[in-house]
Design a protein around this motif. Structure first.
Motif, mmCIF file in Angstrom:
data_model
loop_
_atom_site.group_PDB
_atom_site.id
_atom_site.type_symbol
_atom_site.label_atom_id
_atom_site.label_comp_id
_atom_site.label_asym_id
_atom_site.label_seq_id
_atom_site.Cartn_x
_atom_site.Cartn_y
_atom_site.Cartn_z
ATOM 1 N N ILE A 96 0.712 -0.628 0.479
ATOM 2 C CA ILE A 96 0.261 -0.003 -0.011
ATOM 3 C C ILE A 96 0.761 1.633 -0.491
ATOM 4 O O ILE A 96 0.593 2.023 -0.436
ATOM 5 C CB ILE A 96 -0.700 -0.236 1.085
ATOM 6 N N PRO A 97 1.892 1.095 0.924
ATOM 7 C CA PRO A 97 2.490 2.897 1.014
ATOM 8 C C PRO A 97 3.867 2.718 -0.741
ATOM 9 O O PRO A 97 4.202 4.194 -0.855
ATOM 10 C CB PRO A 97 3.683 2.282 1.656
ATOM 11 N N LEU A 98 3.976 1.508 -1.543
ATOM 12 C CA LEU A 98 4.151 1.971 -2.780
ATOM 13 C C LEU A 98 3.159 2.238 -3.802
ATOM 14 O O LEU A 98 3.245 3.570 -4.355
ATOM 15 C CB LEU A 98 4.378 0.499 -3.258
ATOM 16 N N ILE A 99 1.699 2.381 -3.529
ATOM 17 C CA ILE A 99 0.342 3.260 -4.542
ATOM 18 C C ILE A 99 0.641 3.940 -4.042
ATOM 19 O O ILE A 99 0.579 5.072 -4.821
ATOM 20 C CB ILE A 99 -1.022 2.071 -3.909
ATOM 21 N N TYR A 100 0.564 4.213 -2.697
ATOM 22 C CA TYR A 100 0.860 5.871 -2.281
ATOM 23 C C TYR A 100 1.889 6.552 -2.639
ATOM 24 O O TYR A 100 2.066 7.875 -2.733
ATOM 25 C CB TYR A 100 0.808 6.063 -0.805
ATOM 26 N N SER A 101 3.231 5.826 -2.896
ATOM 27 C CA SER A 101 4.468 7.051 -3.453
ATOM 28 C C SER A 101 4.387 6.826 -4.948
ATOM 29 O O SER A 101 4.958 8.011 -6.026
ATOM 30 C CB SER A 101 5.692 5.625 -2.569
ATOM 31 N N PHE A 102 4.010 6.052 -5.696
ATOM 32 C CA PHE A 102 3.855 5.572 -6.907
ATOM 33 C C PHE A 102 2.660 6.839 -7.375
ATOM 34 O O PHE A 102 2.468 6.915 -9.050
ATOM 35 C CB PHE A 102 3.836 4.741 -7.928
ATOM 36 N N SER A 103 1.668 6.737 -7.085
ATOM 37 C CA SER A 103 0.254 8.086 -7.478
ATOM 38 C C SER A 103 -0.021 8.718 -6.479
ATOM 39 O O SER A 103 0.607 8.931 -5.229
ATOM 40 C CB SER A 103 -0.799 7.093 -7.621
ATOM 41 N N GLU A 104 -1.267 9.734 -6.143
ATOM 42 C CA GLU A 104 -1.744 10.692 -5.655
ATOM 43 C C GLU A 104 -3.391 10.237 -4.951
ATOM 44 O O GLU A 104 -3.675 10.915 -4.886
ATOM 45 C CB GLU A 104 -1.627 11.658 -6.004
ATOM 46 N N ILE A 105 -3.315 8.965 -5.294
ATOM 47 C CA ILE A 105 -4.643 8.041 -5.061
ATOM 48 C C ILE A 105 -4.863 8.356 -3.415
ATOM 49 O O ILE A 105 -5.760 8.613 -3.306
ATOM 50 C CB ILE A 105 -4.771 6.808 -5.262
#
Ligand code: SAH
Length: 196
Positions: free
Chosen positions: A55-64
């Motif tokens: 989840i933190p990677l999704i947070y890092s790679f996007s602004e969602i």
């Protein structure tokens, strides 16, 4: 993508954590071992652990997930970085000291040796400690209610579920030697010794 300092640093440290993990697991995965029972709950928790770290990677790679950001002092980020580095060091020592005795799921290898040196002198489950420390660092570094807190619960639940079975298996294999070792060491964190 990477619209904050915390996101870049988290990603860099996550890569480092992964490299340490993959280096040792690739080295020792091949050898055969007698598998202990694999519980369904264990597999589910393992999966949830993975999601908690992704989840933190999704947070890092996007602004969602940015809608769940919150403000706190910048020193928390520095504190988080230090904790994450401690987690990586703890993971490195755990794998280095456990060596070929590491197994992906609970089990006993052919020439299994009881490790009581290095970090294992103080803690019986430093690899699980490394994951809990990582979860704490993640919480401190990422100022986001979802990405920051996504790992903490599962990082604690997995060892809680596993340790009893793992220690039972180790006692069956090493008997009194493991029982003595249990008295000399801490479970997840070192024992506090009050010397006379
Ligand atoms: N719980 C440990 C190890 C995790 S890997 C930690 O957190 O560091 C899981 C495997 O490690 C188990 O299947 C068991 O075979 C092995 N193991 C655990 N403690 C050990 C020890 N002190 N010496 C040798 N092998 C050990």
């Amino acid at each position: 993508m990477f619209n904050s300092f915390e996101k870049i640093i988290y990603f860099a440290l996550f890569l480092l954590f992964l490299i340490v993990r993959k280096y040792f697991t690739a080295k020792y995965r091949k050898s055969d071992y007698k598998k202990g029972k694999i519980k369904v709950l264990d597999t589910i928790l393992l999966l949830l652990n993975g999601i908690g770290m992704i989840i933190p990677l999704i947070y890092s790679f996007s602004e969602i997930l940015d809608f769940a950001n919150y403000n706190r002092p910048f020193c928390m980020s520095i504190f988080g970085i230090i904790i994450l580095i401690i987690a990586i060091i703890c993971l490195w020592f755990s794998h280095y000291n456990l060596g070929s005795n590491w197994t992906p799921t609970l089990g006993i290898k052919k020439d299994h040796r009881l490790v009581k040196n290095g970090i294992y002198k103080y803690i019986r489950h430093p690899m699980y400690s490394a994951h809990i420390i990582w979860a704490l660092g993640q919480m401190a570094l990422l100022p986001n209610w979802i990405a920051g807190f996504s790992f903490i619960l599962f990082s604690i639940l997995l060892p809680l579920l596993r340790i009893k079975d793992e220690e039972h298996m180790m006692i069956e294999q090493f008997g009194e030697r493991y029982k003595r070792y249990m008295k000399e060491s801490g479970i997840i964190f070192p024992r506090l010794k009050f010397n006379k």
